[in-house]
Design an enzyme around this catalytic site. Sequence first.
Site, mmCIF file in Angstrom:
data_model
loop_
_atom_site.group_PDB
_atom_site.id
_atom_site.type_symbol
_atom_site.label_atom_id
_atom_site.label_comp_id
_atom_site.label_asym_id
_atom_site.label_seq_id
_atom_site.Cartn_x
_atom_site.Cartn_y
_atom_site.Cartn_z
ATOM 1 N N TYR A 30 20.820 32.701 1.812
ATOM 2 C CA TYR A 30 21.230 34.135 2.382
ATOM 3 C C TYR A 30 20.745 34.309 3.607
ATOM 4 O O TYR A 30 20.460 35.401 4.145
ATOM 5 C CB TYR A 30 20.273 35.073 1.611
ATOM 6 C CG TYR A 30 20.288 35.040 0.099
ATOM 7 C CD1 TYR A 30 21.548 35.336 -0.776
ATOM 8 C CD2 TYR A 30 19.475 34.817 -0.866
ATOM 9 C CE1 TYR A 30 21.790 35.449 -1.991
ATOM 10 C CE2 TYR A 30 19.578 34.943 -2.184
ATOM 11 C CZ TYR A 30 20.592 35.089 -2.729
ATOM 12 O OH TYR A 30 20.856 34.949 -4.107
ATOM 13 N N CYS A 38 20.145 15.854 3.230
ATOM 14 C CA CYS A 38 21.126 15.602 4.258
ATOM 15 C C CYS A 38 22.059 16.917 4.448
ATOM 16 O O CYS A 38 22.988 16.525 4.263
ATOM 17 C CB CYS A 38 21.769 14.433 3.895
ATOM 18 S SG CYS A 38 20.365 12.990 3.786
ATOM 19 N N GLU A 39 21.400 17.863 4.962
ATOM 20 C CA GLU A 39 22.445 19.161 5.177
ATOM 21 C C GLU A 39 21.891 19.856 6.477
ATOM 22 O O GLU A 39 20.752 19.959 6.519
ATOM 23 C CB GLU A 39 22.396 20.150 4.054
ATOM 24 C CG GLU A 39 23.097 19.661 2.678
ATOM 25 C CD GLU A 39 24.578 19.539 2.765
ATOM 26 O OE1 GLU A 39 25.020 20.336 3.545
ATOM 27 O OE2 GLU A 39 24.832 19.032 1.791
#
Length: 401
Positions: free
Chosen positions: A302, A327-328
């Site tokens: 959000y 891993c993002e």
Amino acid sequence: MIDYKTLSNKYGTPLYLYDFNHINDQYNALKSAFRARKSLICYAVKANSNLSVIKHLGDMGAGCDCVSIGEVRRALLAGVSNYKIILSGVGKRDNEILEALEKDILMINLESEAELERVEIQAKSLDKKARISVRVNPNIDPKTHPYISTGLHENKFGVDLDTAKRMYIKAKNSDFLDPVGIHFHIGSQLTELSPIKESSEVVADLVRSLKAIKIDIKFFDIGGGLGIDYEGERLIKPYDYAQAIFETLGTLDMTIMCEPGRFLVGNSGEFITKVLYEKVNEDKRFVIVDGAMNDLIRPSLYNAFHRIELLDREENISKADVVGPVCESGDFFAKDINLPQSYHDDLVVIKSAGAYCFTMSSNYNTRGRVAEVALEDGEDRLIRARESFDDMIKNEKDYLI
Ligand SMILES: *Cc1c(COP(=O)(O)O)cnc(C)c1O
């Protein structure tokens, strides 16, 4: 003062800490605001469904607002009386409806006409009368984040006034349905009272028109949604909230129910994580910690704000992103905040992490869910063990061929 160092040595990091005394204060503030009338506070279990949290609230007298049969089972296991449990949610499976009826919970909140028919069929199969309420969508803008707004016709929740009235008449005429309640819930993290009051007015008017056709509603369920302090918001005071509801009800004599989640537990919680190291890419500074989006997803999901404190450091303050090892690129807790220089093993406290944090956690990147610890009267105790690798693979390993 919380001794973060000792607690993190004892339980490891990342870690959730919940101040149970703060939960008491929140519950008592709300309960006493409503003391002029009959009331039942049903804790919205999805905010934090740890059994010890539910039991703590149940012991104080709270009921539970559940959105799946799994949550109903948690509430019962935690010792909450079936007569204080309600089942809400926009899509309930037949087996969930059946079990809720077998367990004889207080009522099922209906969110569509189609659902009314399913509940009637299940009740008939048990030769029981199902206590129901209808979730009315008052079509009022709650003035909160669109992802957590639920009271507009464009949201999937509830039914409009005409549909609601039709459903009450159907229920009244059914041998297997007993319309005992009415419900609205317009959104979460609400910081303005006027949309709640307007909604309550609309729904109270519907109660009056039902009364005129001999349908007597006993439970007036005003939902949850009270906001908490993440970044210095001006909050709705429980007293003003209760008074606003009383005004809209006038002389209507009903038990007032509410379903707070975030309000009861949000500010009781903190997420403790450890600095792994710092890294600078060109002029961008990253503080990499051992917690990640799989543990606490609200910033990623959000863009939610959580206050962040680096313990015991004050020097060399500059802008930094606080990020996890997942891993993002979306794996962050904060972006561009002022933070002192940090070192390996420093502790970082992420505030207001008691609601919609642990419950939304996952095993993404094969990271075990973290431990949860309760703090009460100066004592600490484990209320959920850290998930092990074996816990994570137990439903897969027997299928490995
Ligand atoms: C999520 C939810 C709540 C709790 O909302 P909070 O903002 O945490 O108070 C209450 N009622 C219903 C129906 C919900 O879906």
